[in-house]
Design a protein around this motif. Sequence first.
Motif, PDB file in Angstrom:
ATOM      1  N   UNK A  86       0.826  -1.214   0.000  1.00  0.00           N
ATOM      2  CA  UNK A  86       0.000   0.000   0.000  1.00  0.00           C
ATOM      3  C   UNK A  86       0.857   1.260   0.000  1.00  0.00           C
ATOM      4  N   UNK A  87       1.980   1.218   0.674  1.00  0.00           N
ATOM      5  CA  UNK A  87       2.902   2.356   0.674  1.00  0.00           C
ATOM      6  C   UNK A  87       3.464   2.588  -0.728  1.00  0.00           C
ATOM      7  N   UNK A 108      -8.144  -3.607  -7.545  1.00  0.00           N
ATOM      8  CA  UNK A 108      -7.422  -4.209  -6.432  1.00  0.00           C
ATOM      9  C   UNK A 108      -8.082  -5.525  -6.073  1.00  0.00           C
ATOM     10  N   UNK A 109      -7.275  -6.546  -5.970  1.00  0.00           N
ATOM     11  CA  UNK A 109      -7.681  -7.842  -5.456  1.00  0.00           C
ATOM     12  C   UNK A 109      -6.458  -8.348  -4.721  1.00  0.00           C
ATOM     13  N   UNK A 110      -5.920  -9.444  -5.139  1.00  0.00           N
ATOM     14  CA  UNK A 110      -4.656  -9.891  -4.561  1.00  0.00           C
ATOM     15  C   UNK A 110      -3.550  -8.907  -4.948  1.00  0.00           C
ATOM     16  N   UNK A 111      -3.582  -8.449  -6.188  1.00  0.00           N
ATOM     17  CA  UNK A 111      -2.621  -7.476  -6.696  1.00  0.00           C
ATOM     18  C   UNK A 111      -3.340  -6.150  -6.941  1.00  0.00           C
ATOM     19  N   UNK A 112      -2.567  -5.097  -7.083  1.00  0.00           N
ATOM     20  CA  UNK A 112      -3.117  -3.777  -7.390  1.00  0.00           C
ATOM     21  C   UNK A 112      -2.686  -3.414  -8.799  1.00  0.00           C
ATOM     22  N   UNK A 113      -3.643  -2.993  -9.623  1.00  0.00           N
ATOM     23  CA  UNK A 113      -3.317  -2.537 -10.971  1.00  0.00           C
ATOM     24  C   UNK A 113      -3.744  -1.085 -11.098  1.00  0.00           C
ATOM     25  N   UNK A 114      -2.837  -0.261 -11.628  1.00  0.00           N
ATOM     26  CA  UNK A 114      -3.104   1.157 -11.854  1.00  0.00           C
ATOM     27  C   UNK A 114      -2.855   1.467 -13.318  1.00  0.00           C
ATOM     28  N   UNK A 130       5.637 -10.396  -3.584  1.00  0.00           N
ATOM     29  CA  UNK A 130       6.465 -11.434  -4.166  1.00  0.00           C
ATOM     30  C   UNK A 130       6.893 -12.442  -3.124  1.00  0.00           C
ATOM     31  N   UNK A 131       7.896 -13.205  -3.475  1.00  0.00           N
ATOM     32  CA  UNK A 131       8.412 -14.228  -2.564  1.00  0.00           C
ATOM     33  C   UNK A 131       9.456 -13.627  -1.632  1.00  0.00           C
TER      34      UNK A 131
END
Length: 161
Positions: A86-87, A108-114, A130-131
């Motif tokens: 989020x930061x 936004x779900x598991x990932x955020x797309x802009x 990520x890992x």
Amino acid sequence: MQKSKSMRWVLFFGVALTLMLTGGCANRGMVGSDSAGAPQLSNFADDIKDITIPTELEWDRKSSTVIKTESFRGGIFTYKGRAEVMSLKDYMVASMQDNKWRLVGETASKDIMLAFVKPNKTCMMVIAEGVLGKTELKLYVAIDKTGGASGGGATHDAFMQ
């Protein structure tokens, strides 16, 4: 007029899909020379001076593809590092807006797309965990060097419909 907007939208996603599928071509001469790609040192994505990247993230050359032709510049730029999702999202939104990019879409779900646009430029980014505690920022950048007349409006209109 509606057909033209639809065609632009289809063309945009066609280019984005092509960029994603050509990621395996990085070792075949499509990536710039070693000196052309140290964005983490300059804090810019490749030589694109209006997309800044936080210094906590390092460029992942193996997962990136740069495309430069007479009429098009762009690619897929992957960065990884220790940053809170989020930061990082807040940083990227503020940074892009400071550089006069316009936010035209967000999911936004598991990932955020802009998704951002500027006249003749489009940038989509995906922020994902990520890992091993590393966060991944993937930029999909398309720049029309011919100065197309749409000015990013078609992409904006398509996101708003």
